[in-house]
Design an enzyme around this catalytic site. Structure first.
Site, PDB file in Angstrom:
ATOM      1  N   ASP A  59       0.558  -1.637   0.054  1.00 38.91           N
ATOM      2  CA  ASP A  59      -0.038  -0.135  -0.064  1.00 38.91           C
ATOM      3  C   ASP A  59       0.979   1.951   0.237  1.00 38.91           C
ATOM      4  OD1 ASP A  59      -2.291   1.095  -0.234  1.00 38.91           O
ATOM      5  OD2 ASP A  59      -2.665   1.579   2.296  1.00 38.91           O
TER       6      ASP A  59
ATOM      7  N   GLU B 270      -2.027   5.958  -8.417  1.00 35.96           N
ATOM      8  CA  GLU B 270      -2.862   6.445  -7.871  1.00 35.96           C
ATOM      9  C   GLU B 270      -3.053   8.014  -8.910  1.00 35.96           C
ATOM     10  OE1 GLU B 270      -3.374   7.536  -4.147  1.00 35.96           O
ATOM     11  OE2 GLU B 270      -3.555   9.596  -3.750  1.00 35.96           O
TER      12      GLU B 270
ATOM     13  N   GLY C  51      -9.224   5.539   1.817  1.00 39.29           N
ATOM     14  CA  GLY C  51     -10.081   6.762   2.732  1.00 39.29           C
ATOM     15  C   GLY C  51     -11.624   6.902   3.195  1.00 39.29           C
TER      16      GLY C  51
HETATM   17 ZN   LIG Z   1      -4.204   5.126   0.533  1.00 37.49          ZN
END
Ligand SMILES: [Zn+2]
Length: 269
Positions: free
Chosen positions: A69, A121, A195
């Protein structure tokens, strides 16, 4: 048409947290992801975590992925690969578009031949502690950039910024469903929601219907484990330190199971 459900990615850091996730997944007959964040690497060695995580994942009766992660550099991703991770995230979302493309592409080139999947991302998922500030929108994922980013990097999954944030939200999160629908339209790869702690069940169900395939959860599990263990200590219902470890595990497991239901991944293993 693909079956619409989300897979939970739960952050792990020790045996209890890994067992919490895997037991939840087995009881719910759901796939799950054990996610180890690079920032945790300061507290526990990636080598040791990997040894245990791979063993636990292998013994599980449901599919369990072992995922890096928020890998922050190419070098750290290589470390994860050497330690047997089945998927990685390279997060260069704070860098300019071209730099994000360059490093994400480099990670894909190394991972693809090894059968390791890559998440990147685009846009930036900020912190819940500063949630609701005026510049939040500027971090949101831009649909026009998504197609270009995927074409240039060939990543397998993409984390998006749609009003979500990490950690505890300062105020109730406002998820931009219209934006998510647009992103889903232009993206040919699965989308990821970071999140997750603090987002309502309704919003979760909606985002899954609108194209989110992986959802990251940690803070909520952590909070539950702390509350349950504090209660145990307050009541004096403990004998060994093991009782605290067990309480922590059960607290995390409770949330993992609950989230699998909301993500509709129950029975999908
Ligand atoms: Zn994250």
């Amino acid at each position: 048409m693909r079956q619409k459900y989300g897979i939970g990615a739960f952050n792990i850091f020790d045996i209890e947290s890994m067992e919490a996730v895997v037991e939840a997944a087995e009881e719910q007959k759901s796939p799950a992801i054990l996610a180890f964040a690079e920032i945790m690497g300061d507290k526990i060695s990636i080598e040791r975590v990997s040894l245990i995580a791979r063993q636990i994942a292998q013994e599980a009766s449901v599919p369990i992925a072992f995922h890096l992660d928020h890998g922050q550099s190419f070098e750290y991703v290589l470390k994860a690969i050497r330690n047997g991770f089945s998927s990685v995230m390279i997060d260069a979302s704070m860098k300019p578009f071209e730099d994000n493309v360059a490093v994400s592409k480099k990670v894909v080139e190394v991972c693809r031949p090894l059968g390791i999947t890559v998440e990147a991302e685009l846009g930036h998922v900020g912190e819940g502690s500063t949630y609701g500030q005026d510049d939040d929108d500027s971090f949101k994922t831009v649909p026009e950039e998504v197609k270009k980013f995927i074409e240039q990097t060939d990543v397998d999954a993409l984390a998006v910024s749609i009003g979500n944030a990490h950690g505890l939200y300062k105020k109730a999160p406002l998820i931009d469903h219209e934006l998510l629908k647009k992103l889903e339209e232009v993206s040919k790869v699965p989308l990821v929601l970071h999140g997750g702690s603090g987002i309502s069940d309704d919003d979760f169900r909606k985002t899954v219907r609108e194209g989110i395939c992986k959802i990251n959860i940690f803070t909520e599990m952590s909070q539950q484990a702390i509350c349950d263990t504090k209660e145990l200590l307050d009541k004096g219902e403990y004998k060994w330190v093991l009782d605290c470890c067990f309480s922590i595990k059960e607290g995390m497991k409770k949330i993992a199971k609950k989230r699998m239901e909301v993500f509709d991944s129950v029975g999908k293993a």
